[in-house]
Scaffold this motif. Structure first.
Motif, PDB file in Angstrom:
ATOM      1  N   GLN B  88       0.829  -1.209   0.000  1.00 27.81           N
ATOM      2  CA  GLN B  88       0.000   0.000   0.000  1.00 27.81           C
ATOM      3  C   GLN B  88       0.865   1.263   0.000  1.00 27.81           C
ATOM      4  OE1 GLN B  88      -3.558   0.620   0.034  1.00 27.81           O
ATOM      5  NE2 GLN B  88      -3.234  -1.357  -0.964  1.00 27.81           N
ATOM      6  N   ALA B  89       1.884   1.250   0.830  1.00 25.31           N
ATOM      7  CA  ALA B  89       2.760   2.423   0.916  1.00 25.31           C
ATOM      8  C   ALA B  89       3.480   2.652  -0.404  1.00 25.31           C
ATOM      9  CB  ALA B  89       3.769   2.218   2.046  1.00 25.31           C
ATOM     10  N   TRP B  90       3.884   1.570  -1.049  1.00 26.17           N
ATOM     11  CA  TRP B  90       4.586   1.699  -2.340  1.00 26.17           C
ATOM     12  C   TRP B  90       3.649   2.337  -3.386  1.00 26.17           C
ATOM     13  CZ3 TRP B  90       8.481   0.152   0.416  1.00 26.17           C
ATOM     14  CH2 TRP B  90       9.746  -0.011  -0.147  1.00 26.17           C
ATOM     15  N   LEU B  91       2.370   1.966  -3.322  1.00 29.92           N
ATOM     16  CA  LEU B  91       1.416   2.568  -4.254  1.00 29.92           C
ATOM     17  C   LEU B  91       1.176   4.041  -3.913  1.00 29.92           C
ATOM     18  CD1 LEU B  91      -1.195  -0.345  -4.469  1.00 29.92           C
ATOM     19  CD2 LEU B  91       0.090   0.602  -6.388  1.00 29.92           C
ATOM     20  N   MET B  92       0.995   4.315  -2.618  1.00 28.80           N
ATOM     21  CA  MET B  92       0.711   5.699  -2.196  1.00 28.80           C
ATOM     22  C   MET B  92       1.852   6.636  -2.569  1.00 28.80           C
ATOM     23  SD  MET B  92      -0.820   5.131   1.596  1.00 28.80           S
ATOM     24  CE  MET B  92      -2.377   4.344   1.907  1.00 28.80           C
ATOM     25  N   ARG B 143      10.683   7.155   1.774  1.00 30.75           N
ATOM     26  CA  ARG B 143       9.381   7.705   2.201  1.00 30.75           C
ATOM     27  C   ARG B 143       8.353   6.580   2.358  1.00 30.75           C
ATOM     28  NH1 ARG B 143       9.924  11.994  -1.639  1.00 30.75           N
ATOM     29  NH2 ARG B 143       8.326  11.043  -2.944  1.00 30.75           N
ATOM     30  N   ALA B 144       8.389   5.642   1.421  1.00 31.03           N
ATOM     31  CA  ALA B 144       7.404   4.552   1.460  1.00 31.03           C
ATOM     32  C   ALA B 144       7.616   3.649   2.674  1.00 31.03           C
ATOM     33  CB  ALA B 144       7.475   3.734   0.174  1.00 31.03           C
ATOM     34  N   VAL B 145       8.850   3.460   3.070  1.00 30.54           N
ATOM     35  CA  VAL B 145       9.079   2.625   4.267  1.00 30.54           C
ATOM     36  C   VAL B 145       8.503   3.326   5.497  1.00 30.54           C
ATOM     37  CG1 VAL B 145      10.809   1.550   5.762  1.00 30.54           C
ATOM     38  CG2 VAL B 145      11.109   1.465   3.284  1.00 30.54           C
TER      39      VAL B 145
END
Lengths: 179, 157
Positions: B88-92, B143-145
């Motif tokens: 989800q974070a990678w997509l966001m 940022r995604a992590v």
């Protein structure tokens, strides 16, 4: 008069024994200074790699147990045996650096400094002379240096010769050269 | 041919395979799990990263015999619907550019977050510096992590 002569003889014999021991350690040191040993016996937290002793790719760090940091454990890449491919990671079981609590630092030390570090239980992993001999004879990590996989040099002495000179050093009193 | 038993993405599998085959090829060629990528083949790039018993191993270097009797998770095993916080974070954060390295990046990130639920920038850098991205998406990865850590704290699956 007789007592003085005996004292001189003893001193001379001791000097000769020390010289033999130091000569043996010079040969031992030629192995300890090879990249196979020094690349992981490093000050700080970052190992070296290859014969050129460049900083290890991937910003590898020692970590709290000497086995790397989360998601970057040594054994993520280093397997139980060497890779047969050039430039691929060497291997043996439980690949690791010395732990931060006992980093066994040799890189940057003189031959005399390595000698002192090696015989002092406070800096050699708490080993006695007998344990040191056993370690250099049988430890799989030590033996790996003579079977390091493709593209890596081996130390300048054979393993048998290294062990033999190591024993000579210890048996002659484990003397260390002066700086 | 030898038989190797392992658990992949929660499912027990039996492979008739040379035990010296790299895990990468067992996953891709024998199990058709092609989300794990072949990059350099010499353990230098991280594109083939999968999780073996909680560790972010390079599957091009791990022989399938090392995985015998153990659990392996690949990108396909994180979730069935891309709902894992890291996905989800990678997509966001719209992390990927070409995307080739990203399954390895994501797998390494999940291992990091399992032991460091709120990692600092330097812990992220240390954990993921073995995963190379030729597109240079490192700032978005970082940022995604952080975002994944936040989502996990909030209870996203």
């Amino acid at each position: 008069m007789f007592a003085m002569t005996t004292a001189k003889y003893r001193a001379s014999a001791q000097t000769q024994k020390d010289e033999e021991s130091i000569r043996a350690f010079s040969a031992v040191a030629s192995v300890l200074l090879s990249p196979r040993c020094l690349n992981c016996h490093i000050p700080g937290d970052s190992p070296l790699q290859g014969d050129a002793q460049t900083p290890h790719n991937m910003n590898v760090k020692r970590g709290p147990d000497g086995r790397g940091t989360p998601a970057m454990r040594c054994t993520n890449c280093h397997q139980a045996t060497n890779s047969s491919q050039l430039h691929a990671p060497p291997g043996r079981p439980d690949w690791r650096l010395p732990p931060p609590s006992m980093p066994l630092v040799w890189k940057g030390l003189s031959v005399a400094g390595i000698c002192r570090a090696l015989k002092d239980p406070a800096t050699n992993g708490g080993m006695t002379s007998a344990q040191l001999i056993e370690h250099v004879s049988d430890d799989p990590f030590v033996n790996w240096a003579w079977n390091p996989g493709p593209g890596r040099s081996v130390p300048p002495l054979s393993h048998d010769e290294f062990v033999s000179r190591f024993k000579e050093w210890i048996e002659a009193g484990a003397a260390c050269p002066k700086e | 041919m030898d038989k190797t038993h392992l658990t992949v993405n929660g499912k027990a599998v039996e492979l008739e395979i040379d035990p010296t085959t790299p895990l990468l090829w067992a996953l891709r060629d024998h199990l058709n799990l092609t989300g794990t990528k072949y990059g350099c083949g010499i353990g230098q790039c991280g594109a083939c990263t999968v999780v073996l018993e909680g560790n972010a191993v390079r599957s091009c270097q791990v022989l399938v015999s090392r995985a015998a009797g153990k659990g392996v998770t690949t990108i396909e095993g994180l979730s069935k619907d891309r709902s894992h916080p890291v996905q989800q974070a990678w997509l966001m954060e719209q992390v990927p550019q070409c995307g080739y390295c990203q399954s390895g990046q994501i797998m390494a990130a999940t291992v990091l977050l399992a032991s460091k639920p709120d990692p600092s920038d330097s812990e992220i850098d240390d954990a993921l510096s073995g995963n190379i991205c030729r597109c240079g998406t490192y700032h978005r990865i970082r940022r995604a992590v952080h975002r994944a850590a936040e989502l996990a704290r909030k209870g996203t699956k």
